[in-house]
Design a protein around this motif. Structure first.
Motif, mmCIF file in Angstrom:
data_model
loop_
_atom_site.group_PDB
_atom_site.id
_atom_site.type_symbol
_atom_site.label_atom_id
_atom_site.label_comp_id
_atom_site.label_asym_id
_atom_site.label_seq_id
_atom_site.Cartn_x
_atom_site.Cartn_y
_atom_site.Cartn_z
ATOM 1 N N LYS A 60 27.078 -4.669 38.420
ATOM 2 C CA LYS A 60 27.305 -3.691 39.561
ATOM 3 C C LYS A 60 27.192 -4.505 40.720
ATOM 4 O O LYS A 60 27.807 -4.564 41.714
ATOM 5 C CB LYS A 60 26.204 -2.559 39.689
ATOM 6 N N ARG A 105 36.075 7.877 53.053
ATOM 7 C CA ARG A 105 37.162 6.962 52.543
ATOM 8 C C ARG A 105 37.128 5.810 53.976
ATOM 9 O O ARG A 105 38.176 6.083 54.620
ATOM 10 C CB ARG A 105 38.242 7.559 52.070
ATOM 11 N N TYR A 117 20.563 7.145 46.891
ATOM 12 C CA TYR A 117 21.620 6.058 47.381
ATOM 13 C C TYR A 117 21.059 4.870 47.934
ATOM 14 O O TYR A 117 21.630 4.027 48.583
ATOM 15 C CB TYR A 117 22.606 6.677 48.387
ATOM 16 N N LEU A 120 34.178 -5.872 46.319
ATOM 17 C CA LEU A 120 34.425 -5.022 47.271
ATOM 18 C C LEU A 120 34.624 -5.625 48.720
ATOM 19 O O LEU A 120 35.266 -5.237 49.482
ATOM 20 C CB LEU A 120 33.371 -3.948 47.084
ATOM 21 N N TYR A 167 28.690 3.351 47.198
ATOM 22 C CA TYR A 167 30.186 2.848 47.368
ATOM 23 C C TYR A 167 31.033 3.742 46.639
ATOM 24 O O TYR A 167 32.211 4.106 46.785
ATOM 25 C CB TYR A 167 30.357 1.407 47.343
ATOM 26 N N ASN A 168 30.314 4.074 45.217
ATOM 27 C CA ASN A 168 31.112 4.705 44.330
ATOM 28 C C ASN A 168 31.566 6.311 44.381
ATOM 29 O O ASN A 168 32.461 6.807 44.210
ATOM 30 C CB ASN A 168 30.549 4.586 42.820
ATOM 31 N N GLU A 169 30.474 7.029 45.275
ATOM 32 C CA GLU A 169 30.415 8.323 45.545
ATOM 33 C C GLU A 169 30.748 8.909 46.829
ATOM 34 O O GLU A 169 30.755 10.140 47.004
ATOM 35 C CB GLU A 169 29.082 8.846 44.822
ATOM 36 N N TRP A 217 25.485 0.470 44.917
ATOM 37 C CA TRP A 217 26.767 0.532 43.954
ATOM 38 C C TRP A 217 27.221 2.066 43.970
ATOM 39 O O TRP A 217 28.175 2.448 44.020
ATOM 40 C CB TRP A 217 26.596 0.118 42.632
ATOM 41 N N LYS A 218 26.160 3.005 43.678
ATOM 42 C CA LYS A 218 26.362 4.358 43.566
ATOM 43 C C LYS A 218 26.840 5.036 44.894
ATOM 44 O O LYS A 218 27.571 5.706 44.967
ATOM 45 C CB LYS A 218 25.034 4.905 43.177
ATOM 46 N N ASP A 225 30.706 -6.123 41.274
ATOM 47 C CA ASP A 225 31.534 -5.166 41.924
ATOM 48 C C ASP A 225 31.443 -5.027 43.270
ATOM 49 O O ASP A 225 32.420 -4.884 44.199
ATOM 50 C CB ASP A 225 31.216 -3.684 41.283
#
Length: 470
Positions: free
Chosen positions: A105, A426, A380, A112, A420-422, A417-418, A108
């Motif tokens: 993670k 945008r 988060y 990013l 940015y993923n959820e 990480w969660k 990732d």
């Protein structure tokens, strides 16, 4: 809103596409590939002159010797395959290094934010043929060369190109030495992008260059600490303190300010004031302590062990006092402010003590603080402090890096990480967001995301420091 945008293609056949909308100022071109043909689309921007640097209009680094945009485009097309190969090699190495340092993670996260961190800077060359690396404080006043934006961004650049950190510092030294700066502490910025002509922030008339700079609008402890810590890290990265020593009188003055006012800072602006300004800020006091220790490091690398020892003694004494005054009575974690028992905040400024191996704070201090974070996390992420649920991504990763084991680090960064993923927003990766609802708060696309590289930087710098002073 100046300069020229270029569009082109290699391959295909061309034809004008006249727009019926006369309001649209942008022409469009049809590019029609033959069956099975590959078409390379080219976009380029020539801003002609990039930075107004204290009255001198500077070109970007790429055209510092007079190269024109069409030549640059031709070279880019010719170099495309080799450039992509190098990019692929770097991307793979970055991912694997980050994976080793902090897990999947974490890797990732770094992939990013890498390009974003670099892209909000302008690379130029000053009249002495020296690099300038001017940040734009995206979504926050548009300030240029902001010290408390440079400070969190440096881990990425210390790893890959320390000269760019020096390029961040040059405008600040130049402005601080000018008649436009009247204070005995470090400035906040050097202009409003792309006008690097003097600090705009904290003026009587907001952002008006010729209005009075007010003490109440400055960040004295914050910026003095930032500048000295950045210089100390440059000296470590290059095992050479020559650049710091060229500005040692200024740095000495800023360090004296930290010694005098850093123990218990007055109510003043700092980079953590998202929920309001604070007096007695414990994390800000930590920055002062690390700034003083940074002076010791600079002198040590420069070979002046007498002065290095003096500043180290001062830092140690202040660190001991800090631990006594900042400790919460319930769980032995550390407070948001010295006068508010039971409060908390991220103590990310302490991370340099761990990386430098200067041992101002004991393992018990680190353990008590980081373990307290685990019980305060939302879905988060860890809030910035006990006043609200907002957080900052850069400071979250710095705080996680205080952990003494990889397991705790992984637990602290997993919610980031969660996010940015959820997140439903945008936007280019926000560094300021709500840890409950995963909505970003105002900031996007900022260079501070270079701070996420600090865990990757930790091993490299820890080894450098061991070699420097054992």
């Amino acid at each position: 809103d100046w300069g020229y945008l270029y569009f082109g293609a290699v391959g295909g056949s061309y034809g004008d596409n006249k727009s019926a909308d006369k309001i649209d100022p942008m022409p469009s071109i049809n590019v029609t590939p033959a069956e099975g043909e590959e078409v390379l689309f080219i976009f380029a921007y020539d801003d002609i002159r990039s930075i107004d640097y204290f009255g001198k209009h500077l070109p970007s680094y790429w055209n510092k010797d007079g190269k024109d945009i069409l030549t640059a485009i031709d070279e880019a097309v010719a170099d495309r395959e080799e450039t992509l190969r190098l990019c692929d090699e770097f991307a793979e190495k970055l991912y694997l290094d980050a994976l080793t340092a902090g897990g999947e993670k974490y890797a990732d996260l770094l992939t990013l934010v890498y390009r974003q961190t670099i892209a909000a800077h302008k690379v130029a060359v000053d009249e002495n043929d020296e690099i300038l690396f001017i940040s734009k404080e995206c979504f926050s006043n548009g300030c240029a060369a902001t010290v408390d934006v440079s400070y969190p961004s440096i881990p990425l650049f210390l790893l890959y190109n320390p000269e760019l950190v020096r390029g961040m510092l040059r405008p600040i030294y130049k402005f601080a030495a000018s008649d436009g700066w009247k204070f005995d502490y470090a400035p906040h910025d050097a202009g409003r992008y792309p006008l690097v002509t003097g600090q705009r922030y904290g003026r009587a008339k907001d952002m008006v260059l010729d209005s009075e700079l007010l003490h109440e609008g400055q960040m004295p402890v914050e910026e003095c600490g930032n500048m000295i810590i950045m210089e100390a890290n440059l000296a470590i990265a290059e095992k050479n303190a020559d650049y710091a020593m060229a500005h040692i009188d200024v740095l000495e003055g800023w360090c004296k300010y930290l010694i005098k006012y850093g123990d218990d800072p007055e109510n003043q602006l700092c980079t953590d004031d998202f929920a309001g300004h604070l007096a007695h800020n414990c994390n800000l006091s930590l920055k002062a302590i690390m700034g003083i220790m940074g002076m010791s490091i600079i002198y040590s690398i420069a070979g002046d062990e007498k002065k290095a020892a003096r500043y180290k003694r001062i830092a140690r004494k202040k660190a001991k006092s800090w631990c006594e005054r900042a400790k919460n009575s319930a769980d032995n974690s550390y407070r948001l402010t010295f006068d508010l028992d039971g409060s908390f905040s991220m103590k990310y400024n302490m991370v340099w003590d761990k990386i430098w191996g200067t041992k101002l704070f004991s393992d018990t201090v680190y353990r008590n603080e980081t373990e307290s974070y685990l019980g305060r996390m939302n879905e988060y992420g860890l809030p910035l402090d006990s006043r609200c649920d907002q957080t900052k991504s850069d400071w979250l990763v710095w705080s996680a890096t205080l952990s003494k084991n990889d397991k705790t680090f992984a637990k602290l960064i997993a919610p980031l990480w969660k996010f940015y993923n959820e997140t439903p927003d945008r936007v280019p990766a926000s560094d300021w967001y709500d840890t409950v609802c995963a909505r970003h708060i105002h900031f996007v696309n900022r260079t501070v995301q270079g701070g996420l590289f600090i865990k990757l930087m930790e091993k490299d710098f820890s080894e450098k420091c061991k070699k420097i002073w054992g």
